[in-house]
Scaffold this active site. Sequence first.
Site, PDB file in Angstrom:
ATOM      1  N   CYS A  98     -36.051 -25.718 -29.138  1.00  0.00           N
ATOM      2  CA  CYS A  98     -35.417 -24.528 -28.559  1.00  0.00           C
ATOM      3  C   CYS A  98     -34.902 -23.530 -29.605  1.00  0.00           C
ATOM      4  O   CYS A  98     -34.934 -22.322 -29.385  1.00  0.00           O
ATOM      5  CB  CYS A  98     -34.252 -24.929 -27.652  1.00  0.00           C
ATOM      6  SG  CYS A  98     -34.554 -26.391 -26.654  1.00  0.00           S
ATOM      7  N   CYS A 104     -36.580 -20.101 -30.890  1.00  0.00           N
ATOM      8  CA  CYS A 104     -36.507 -18.877 -30.081  1.00  0.00           C
ATOM      9  C   CYS A 104     -35.068 -18.466 -29.757  1.00  0.00           C
ATOM     10  O   CYS A 104     -34.735 -17.292 -29.729  1.00  0.00           O
ATOM     11  CB  CYS A 104     -37.273 -19.060 -28.772  1.00  0.00           C
ATOM     12  SG  CYS A 104     -39.051 -19.144 -29.021  1.00  0.00           S
ATOM     13  N   HIS A 105     -34.196 -19.452 -29.464  1.00  0.00           N
ATOM     14  CA  HIS A 105     -32.845 -19.103 -28.988  1.00  0.00           C
ATOM     15  C   HIS A 105     -31.800 -19.038 -30.102  1.00  0.00           C
ATOM     16  O   HIS A 105     -30.700 -18.531 -29.867  1.00  0.00           O
ATOM     17  CB  HIS A 105     -32.388 -20.105 -27.919  1.00  0.00           C
ATOM     18  CG  HIS A 105     -33.250 -20.089 -26.689  1.00  0.00           C
ATOM     19  ND1 HIS A 105     -33.165 -19.116 -25.722  1.00  0.00           N
ATOM     20  CD2 HIS A 105     -34.247 -20.913 -26.288  1.00  0.00           C
ATOM     21  CE1 HIS A 105     -34.056 -19.358 -24.765  1.00  0.00           C
ATOM     22  NE2 HIS A 105     -34.732 -20.433 -25.089  1.00  0.00           N
ATOM     23  N   MET A 135     -40.701 -18.575 -21.292  1.00  0.00           N
ATOM     24  CA  MET A 135     -40.001 -19.859 -21.395  1.00  0.00           C
ATOM     25  C   MET A 135     -40.960 -20.972 -20.952  1.00  0.00           C
ATOM     26  O   MET A 135     -41.481 -20.928 -19.831  1.00  0.00           O
ATOM     27  CB  MET A 135     -38.760 -19.813 -20.491  1.00  0.00           C
ATOM     28  CG  MET A 135     -38.100 -21.151 -20.272  1.00  0.00           C
ATOM     29  SD  MET A 135     -37.142 -21.709 -21.694  1.00  0.00           S
ATOM     30  CE  MET A 135     -36.428 -23.207 -20.997  1.00  0.00           C
ATOM     31  N   HIS A 177     -40.114  -9.858 -36.670  1.00  0.00           N
ATOM     32  CA  HIS A 177     -40.752 -11.176 -36.684  1.00  0.00           C
ATOM     33  C   HIS A 177     -41.888 -11.244 -37.699  1.00  0.00           C
ATOM     34  O   HIS A 177     -41.662 -11.537 -38.853  1.00  0.00           O
ATOM     35  CB  HIS A 177     -41.208 -11.521 -35.263  1.00  0.00           C
ATOM     36  CG  HIS A 177     -41.589 -12.949 -35.099  1.00  0.00           C
ATOM     37  ND1 HIS A 177     -40.669 -13.957 -35.028  1.00  0.00           N
ATOM     38  CD2 HIS A 177     -42.799 -13.553 -35.005  1.00  0.00           C
ATOM     39  CE1 HIS A 177     -41.290 -15.126 -34.915  1.00  0.00           C
ATOM     40  NE2 HIS A 177     -42.587 -14.903 -34.890  1.00  0.00           N
ATOM     41  N   HIS A 237     -47.310  -9.401 -31.225  1.00  0.00           N
ATOM     42  CA  HIS A 237     -47.337 -10.577 -32.119  1.00  0.00           C
ATOM     43  C   HIS A 237     -48.583 -10.471 -32.995  1.00  0.00           C
ATOM     44  O   HIS A 237     -49.633 -11.039 -32.677  1.00  0.00           O
ATOM     45  CB  HIS A 237     -47.338 -11.862 -31.276  1.00  0.00           C
ATOM     46  CG  HIS A 237     -46.977 -13.072 -32.086  1.00  0.00           C
ATOM     47  ND1 HIS A 237     -47.846 -13.656 -32.977  1.00  0.00           N
ATOM     48  CD2 HIS A 237     -45.829 -13.794 -32.153  1.00  0.00           C
ATOM     49  CE1 HIS A 237     -47.248 -14.702 -33.546  1.00  0.00           C
ATOM     50  NE2 HIS A 237     -46.016 -14.801 -33.066  1.00  0.00           N
TER      51      HIS A 237
HETATM   52 FE1  DHE Z   1     -44.955 -18.877 -36.280  1.00  0.00          FE
HETATM   53  C1  DHE Z   1     -46.171 -16.795 -38.767  1.00  0.00           C
HETATM   54  C2  DHE Z   1     -41.819 -17.733 -36.838  1.00  0.00           C
HETATM   55  C3  DHE Z   1     -43.951 -20.402 -33.390  1.00  0.00           C
HETATM   56  C4  DHE Z   1     -47.855 -20.618 -36.215  1.00  0.00           C
HETATM   57  N1  DHE Z   1     -44.156 -17.480 -37.549  1.00  0.00           N
HETATM   58  C5  DHE Z   1     -44.827 -16.727 -38.496  1.00  0.00           C
HETATM   59  C6  DHE Z   1     -43.876 -15.895 -39.187  1.00  0.00           C
HETATM   60  C7  DHE Z   1     -42.642 -16.174 -38.652  1.00  0.00           C
HETATM   61  C8  DHE Z   1     -42.817 -17.174 -37.618  1.00  0.00           C
HETATM   62  C9  DHE Z   1     -41.319 -15.556 -39.061  1.00  0.00           C
HETATM   63  C10 DHE Z   1     -44.193 -14.909 -40.305  1.00  0.00           C
HETATM   64  C11 DHE Z   1     -44.121 -15.597 -41.646  1.00  0.00           C
HETATM   65  C12 DHE Z   1     -44.478 -14.671 -42.814  1.00  0.00           C
HETATM   66  O1  DHE Z   1     -45.462 -13.929 -42.704  1.00  0.00           O
HETATM   67  O2  DHE Z   1     -43.758 -14.681 -43.828  1.00  0.00           O
HETATM   68  N2  DHE Z   1     -43.195 -18.993 -35.251  1.00  0.00           N
HETATM   69  C13 DHE Z   1     -42.026 -18.474 -35.667  1.00  0.00           C
HETATM   70  C14 DHE Z   1     -40.975 -18.777 -34.711  1.00  0.00           C
HETATM   71  O3  DHE Z   1     -39.751 -18.526 -34.853  1.00  0.00           O
HETATM   72  C15 DHE Z   1     -41.611 -19.356 -33.512  1.00  0.00           C
HETATM   73  C16 DHE Z   1     -41.683 -18.292 -32.420  1.00  0.00           C
HETATM   74  C17 DHE Z   1     -40.872 -20.482 -32.843  1.00  0.00           C
HETATM   75  C18 DHE Z   1     -40.622 -21.674 -33.693  1.00  0.00           C
HETATM   76  O4  DHE Z   1     -39.859 -22.543 -33.249  1.00  0.00           O
HETATM   77  O5  DHE Z   1     -41.160 -21.787 -34.786  1.00  0.00           O
HETATM   78  C19 DHE Z   1     -43.019 -19.642 -34.068  1.00  0.00           C
HETATM   79  N3  DHE Z   1     -45.774 -20.263 -35.015  1.00  0.00           N
HETATM   80  C20 DHE Z   1     -45.204 -20.756 -33.898  1.00  0.00           C
HETATM   81  C21 DHE Z   1     -46.041 -21.739 -33.249  1.00  0.00           C
HETATM   82  O6  DHE Z   1     -45.786 -22.368 -32.183  1.00  0.00           O
HETATM   83  C22 DHE Z   1     -47.285 -21.871 -34.067  1.00  0.00           C
HETATM   84  C23 DHE Z   1     -48.503 -21.432 -33.246  1.00  0.00           C
HETATM   85  C24 DHE Z   1     -47.502 -23.286 -34.568  1.00  0.00           C
HETATM   86  C25 DHE Z   1     -46.350 -23.886 -35.318  1.00  0.00           C
HETATM   87  O7  DHE Z   1     -46.567 -24.324 -36.413  1.00  0.00           O
HETATM   88  O8  DHE Z   1     -45.239 -23.929 -34.813  1.00  0.00           O
HETATM   89  C26 DHE Z   1     -46.983 -20.868 -35.193  1.00  0.00           C
HETATM   90  N4  DHE Z   1     -46.704 -18.711 -37.306  1.00  0.00           N
HETATM   91  C27 DHE Z   1     -47.762 -19.571 -37.143  1.00  0.00           C
HETATM   92  C28 DHE Z   1     -48.818 -19.183 -38.075  1.00  0.00           C
HETATM   93  C29 DHE Z   1     -48.344 -18.063 -38.795  1.00  0.00           C
HETATM   94  C30 DHE Z   1     -47.002 -17.803 -38.301  1.00  0.00           C
HETATM   95  C31 DHE Z   1     -50.188 -19.857 -38.183  1.00  0.00           C
HETATM   96  C32 DHE Z   1     -49.067 -17.265 -39.887  1.00  0.00           C
HETATM   97  C33 DHE Z   1     -50.153 -16.412 -39.306  1.00  0.00           C
HETATM   98  C34 DHE Z   1     -50.874 -15.570 -40.329  1.00  0.00           C
HETATM   99  O9  DHE Z   1     -52.101 -15.398 -40.158  1.00  0.00           O
HETATM  100  O10 DHE Z   1     -50.235 -15.046 -41.253  1.00  0.00           O
END
Ligand code: DHE
Length: 550
Positions: A47, A50-51, A88, A327, A370
């Site tokens: 949680c 996001c929260h 959610m 983000h 996104h």
């Molecule tokens: Fe991510 C990028 C945060 C959920 C896979 N994700 C990012 C970035 C942030 C972020 C701040 C940018 C980083 C940068 O460029 O410096 N992500 C978050 C969250 O806060 C969120 C919404 C919820 C959480 O609890 O993490 C979240 N993200 C996910 C997923 O559920 C994903 C699909 C799988 C996982 O590992 O949790 C996921 N996020 C990714 C990926 C990138 C990413 C693969 C980079 C993509 C790219 O091509 O640059």
Amino acid sequence: DGPAAAYEPSMTTLSQLKVEIPGMKPDDPVMTGEEYQEANTIYFERCAGCHGVLRKGATGKPLTTDITRENGFEYLRDFITYGSPAGMPNWGTSGQLDEKQVEMMAKYLLLEPSAPPEWGMPEMKNSWKVLIKPEDRPKQKENDIDIDNLMSVTLRDAGQVALIDGGTYEIKSVIDTGYAVHISRISASGRYLFVIGRDGLVNMIDLWMKEPATVAQIKIGMEARSIETSKFEGWEDKFAIAGAYWPPQYVIMDGDTLEPLKIVSTRGNVYDEQTYHPEPRVASILASHYKPEFIVNVKETGKILLVDYSDLKNLKTTEIEAERFLHDGGLDSTHRYFMVAANQRGKIAVVDTKEGKLTALVETGGQTPHPGRGANFTHPTLGPVWATSHLGDETVTLIGTDPEKHPDQAWKVVDKFFALGGGSLFIKTHPTSDHLYVDAPLNPDAETSASVAVFDISKMPADTEKDPEFKTLPIGEWAGIADGQPRVVQPEFNKDGSEVWFSVWNSKETESAIVVVDDKTLELKKVIKDPRLITPTGKFNVLNTRDDVY
Ligand code: DHE
């Protein structure tokens, strides 16, 4: 009246403040210590992303006790069980939490959040390990891997990354890392790979070693998502920077050893209301190509910090008022402009990294943009554009990025069209490709979440009233996985842009795969399967990531 009255509002000292006794309130739900601990673990695993740790809200709604108590136990229980169309997850009906756990979470949210500990220099230094000193590392490359074509693949639930050869599809090494590595970034020289786990653990991997392995490690916080390295000329490989969700801070480290050099808290005031926020988390971080600066995006306060790393003792930071809930984002094709999503505000903030100024705030017209790093291409009639998809709906938005030759279109939405459906996370193209790929891994429909939309860029209509057509690639079906409900996530090109790789992300217990598509023919080229490929998510090609090609 008089001077005393003028001072009236500030007369209350801390000792006079009216406070409530901390701890249990009379109508608090009863939970055992064990239940509270279990709920706390679930909260941080599922949680808090996001929260927020303090439940102040960001991508998810605020869950502070004034709100949760107003809503009450039954409302919370049902919301957690069934989810909502606004994003959610349906934790109960999806079976991810059982009935007892859902009820426990509802009770937990009626109690005050626990305050997690800080993580400062002593904790960082304690966790810091140099496994192979710089002087003991290879003097030249000791393997025959085409490093530029290597893919660093997150094996989310295994707490590992796999390094896969882009030419032979062979897994060259599987390296233990922190839990659920979020992203991989490459040093400017291309030698070092940096990965960061959700738990704040950073691994620095030397790609020159016979078998690439971790040479230094540090835990920079309790929750983290971003890492980057210095790229400006003269500063290549000099520093690394990592951003934390908790504690809200970033740390600049030595680029050879990960020694922590400077920790900067991001706690402070929201850019517009100028009210204090206790948890402004560090979201994406990118290195500028124009100046010795890191671009640090602070989510809750809506500030973009340009952190000048040329003098850490006299640190200069340009603080740009952008928009709340920053983000993810990336650079335009010239690398001068940085585009970042303020996702809950439906906007993209554009920063001129050369001038160090906010250029524009663009409303995308879709719900929850996104972009990942976004996609840059030249539209047949609109010229250079940067594209984002959306988490909340099926919209793809194109923003003009050429103030020189297309000034009327620069930093405006020049076209909007539909892809497969809502729940998109990433969009990708490559300078040598004529295709734009859009995923939809969080779409509730299983077939949609296992497919990808491909647009032919050269055939995008001049009349923006007409939507471009797209082809649907059944990537999940091509993977030939019988069990589970795999989601297809994050297109990533190989080094020359001839192939696109997709993760077919299944649960930990079931088979996952990587599917490679030929970009020219849009046909299946290879399915990579291996028992070690557990829950693959993000993939990062060394060359494209290092040079910001997307
Ligand atoms: Fe991510 C990028 C945060 C959920 C896979 N994700 C990012 C970035 C942030 C972020 C701040 C940018 C980083 C940068 O460029 O410096 N992500 C978050 C969250 O806060 C969120 C919404 C919820 C959480 O609890 O993490 C979240 N993200 C996910 C997923 O559920 C994903 C699909 C799988 C996982 O590992 O949790 C996921 N996020 C990714 C990926 C990138 C990413 C693969 C980079 C993509 C790219 O091509 O640059």
